[in-house]
Design a protein around this motif. Sequence first.
Motif: not given
Length: 407
Positions: A1-3, A62-63, A68-69, A377-379
């Motif tokens: 979420m910080l990203i 949703l996450k 992705g956005i 899969q790792i941000p």
Amino acid sequence: MLICIFTALLCMCWIAQYLKGQVEFNRCFKRAIIIIVLLSAAQLTLVYQLYAQISIDPEATLKELLLGISLTLFFALSLLLLNSRSRIKATIYTIVLSGVFQAIFGSLMTLSELEYLFFIKKDSYIGMATGTFVNRNHLAGYLVICLSLGLGLMIAKLRGNSGNFKELIRNTFTAILGNKALLRISLIIMVAALVMTHSRMGNTSFFVSMGIIGTLAVLLKKRSVKATLILLISLLIIDITVVGTFFGVDKVLNRLEATSVDKESRDEVNLYSLKISDANLLLGTGAGSFYTAFPQVREQEVGFLFYDHAHNDYLEFLTERGIIGMMPLILVVLITFGVAFKALRKRHNPLMRGCAFGCLMSMLAMALHASVDFNLQIPANAMTFMLVLALGWIGAYYKRGVRKFES
């Protein structure tokens, strides 16, 4: 979420500047609009999964949609903000510095036997470098990206061929050991940490991609062929025989030799994952839902381990997003690879060719590693990979010009 929050704030700041007439859409952004459209199409697939209630885990989907956005916006911002040679260099150096930090931190934790992550005691991969990552393979994947971009910078700093062999040797070693020594030392540190991860495909993908893209660089640009060859050979000799000997390359080789289908459970995981995709071939089970879908098809051959990801990025994207959601992402990679290859072949600017080289090497390495792991899969790795894609387009279409805004 910080990203997601930070990326959205950066995007809003740029839009505010655009409305004031202080920035504009540059050439790289306009050329790469097809990639932004494809990335947006991939996110719209997730919207449909949620709207049509296809996803078996709506919260996870949703996450993934929000992430992705954010990745799409980050790619666009990279194209828009890396609008000068100084910014491009600073960004690549920052990525290299980040890789050096991960390498030093991971190596120190292993050699000192403290075995900590980021203020958290390690409970797995003891005796192997992981940096601030939980999984050694993800550190390996990140280091390979950093090494690829760093090597691209090194190649960009090489001078053209000289008829005088002594001058050629002097110029090459000046690039390796002169005022560029700090960059070369950084590469050595990261290679040492890469070896200490004992990641089989991490190490294999690095040396295979370096060999293939290095050969392409030599064949496509004969102006600096001798200097490039000396640099690549020095990397192999110094990094393998010297660094590898001290930091455990033999352990990596032993793991490769000991690899067998009987001892590995990843192949069974892949086979069972195909059962998920067969039942949901077009639209998948919902992004981020693998850990929910897999228990329905797993059998005892995979043991008692809990799999939250498939150890194969291709299969995970296919099972979660289906063919419709996966195709835009495949096209993004293929088109960008073609653009970066064109840049390596046609561009004369050393920095732009360095960007193209780093992009191609990173993409090939990640493509190989993705067949046995889930780096994308790792941000942290996914976002860095988006920067790599942007650098491929920058390497192909950047042209020096007057900018309205300098931050």
